[in-house]
Design a protein around this motif. Sequence first.
Motif, PDB file in Angstrom:
ATOM      1  N   ASP A  37       0.805  -1.221   0.000  1.00  0.00           N
ATOM      2  CA  ASP A  37       0.000   0.000   0.000  1.00  0.00           C
ATOM      3  C   ASP A  37       0.842   1.277   0.000  1.00  0.00           C
ATOM      4  N   GLU A  63     -16.437   1.431   5.565  1.00  0.00           N
ATOM      5  CA  GLU A  63     -15.933   2.128   6.742  1.00  0.00           C
ATOM      6  C   GLU A  63     -14.744   2.970   6.309  1.00  0.00           C
ATOM      7  N   GLN A  65     -11.633   5.204   6.899  1.00  0.00           N
ATOM      8  CA  GLN A  65     -10.614   5.339   7.931  1.00  0.00           C
ATOM      9  C   GLN A  65     -10.202   6.802   8.061  1.00  0.00           C
ATOM     10  N   SER A  67      -7.375   9.532   7.694  1.00  0.00           N
ATOM     11  CA  SER A  67      -6.178   9.636   6.861  1.00  0.00           C
ATOM     12  C   SER A  67      -4.985   9.863   7.778  1.00  0.00           C
ATOM     13  N   PHE A  74      -9.726   4.879   2.328  1.00  0.00           N
ATOM     14  CA  PHE A  74     -10.331   3.598   1.962  1.00  0.00           C
ATOM     15  C   PHE A  74      -9.379   2.424   2.184  1.00  0.00           C
ATOM     16  N   LYS A  76      -7.825  -0.251   4.355  1.00  0.00           N
ATOM     17  CA  LYS A  76      -8.126  -0.951   5.609  1.00  0.00           C
ATOM     18  C   LYS A  76      -7.396  -2.287   5.582  1.00  0.00           C
ATOM     19  N   ASP A  77      -6.609  -2.547   6.606  1.00  0.00           N
ATOM     20  CA  ASP A  77      -5.810  -3.772   6.683  1.00  0.00           C
ATOM     21  C   ASP A  77      -4.980  -3.961   5.414  1.00  0.00           C
ATOM     22  N   HIS A  78      -4.387  -2.863   4.947  1.00  0.00           N
ATOM     23  CA  HIS A  78      -3.500  -2.861   3.771  1.00  0.00           C
ATOM     24  C   HIS A  78      -4.199  -3.261   2.473  1.00  0.00           C
ATOM     25  N   CYS A  80      -7.523  -2.034  -0.389  1.00  0.00           N
ATOM     26  CA  CYS A  80      -8.458  -0.997  -0.838  1.00  0.00           C
ATOM     27  C   CYS A  80      -9.885  -1.520  -0.727  1.00  0.00           C
ATOM     28  N   GLN A  81     -10.713  -0.774   0.001  1.00  0.00           N
ATOM     29  CA  GLN A  81     -12.109  -1.171   0.167  1.00  0.00           C
ATOM     30  C   GLN A  81     -12.968  -0.834  -1.051  1.00  0.00           C
TER      31      GLN A  81
END
Length: 173
Positions: A37, A63, A65, A67, A74, A76-78, A80-81
């Motif tokens: 990321d 969700e 996050q 910045s 966007f 989350k946990d490395h 892209c959502q």
Amino acid sequence: MTFKLEKYHQFRQQVDQLTDKLSTMHQKHLACKKGCDLCCMDYQVFPIEFHAMKQALKDQPVEMQESVDGSCIFLKDHACQIYEHRPIICRTHGLPLLFMNNDQWELSACELNFTGFDDEDFTPENTFPQDKFNSKLFLLNKEFLKESQLLHSEFDLIPIHKLKDDKLKDKLV
């Protein structure tokens, strides 16, 4: 407004076709994968891309996050959502990008990719013509703004994190 977004979605498909072709061509040099990321930042995008992401989020709530150090909201946990709906700049990262800078052609590529690749091996056929696609995106954005009558100039860029701002969301609906 839907017509202009449809044109944007068609344009995005063209970008995806070329990036898929280049990804296949450079597969042995690409380190890009889920979990990497380094390039996931709070980029600024044209209103047409911002609005397209906003529309997509109505159907796909995520969700967002905070910045952190300019990271993307966007991420989350490395991962892209909104990968399917990500902007053009995110679709081209990692690939060799060819662009004009101070009247000369320059090449940009991720520092993790192409470590054993000689710059002389890059050609217009195996690089992404960034200026060509940025020009098309600029023109689509200009058309979109004219039709939608949003209060932005054709040169405005909106940080992606503004999607969290309820006031701005309400203005764009």
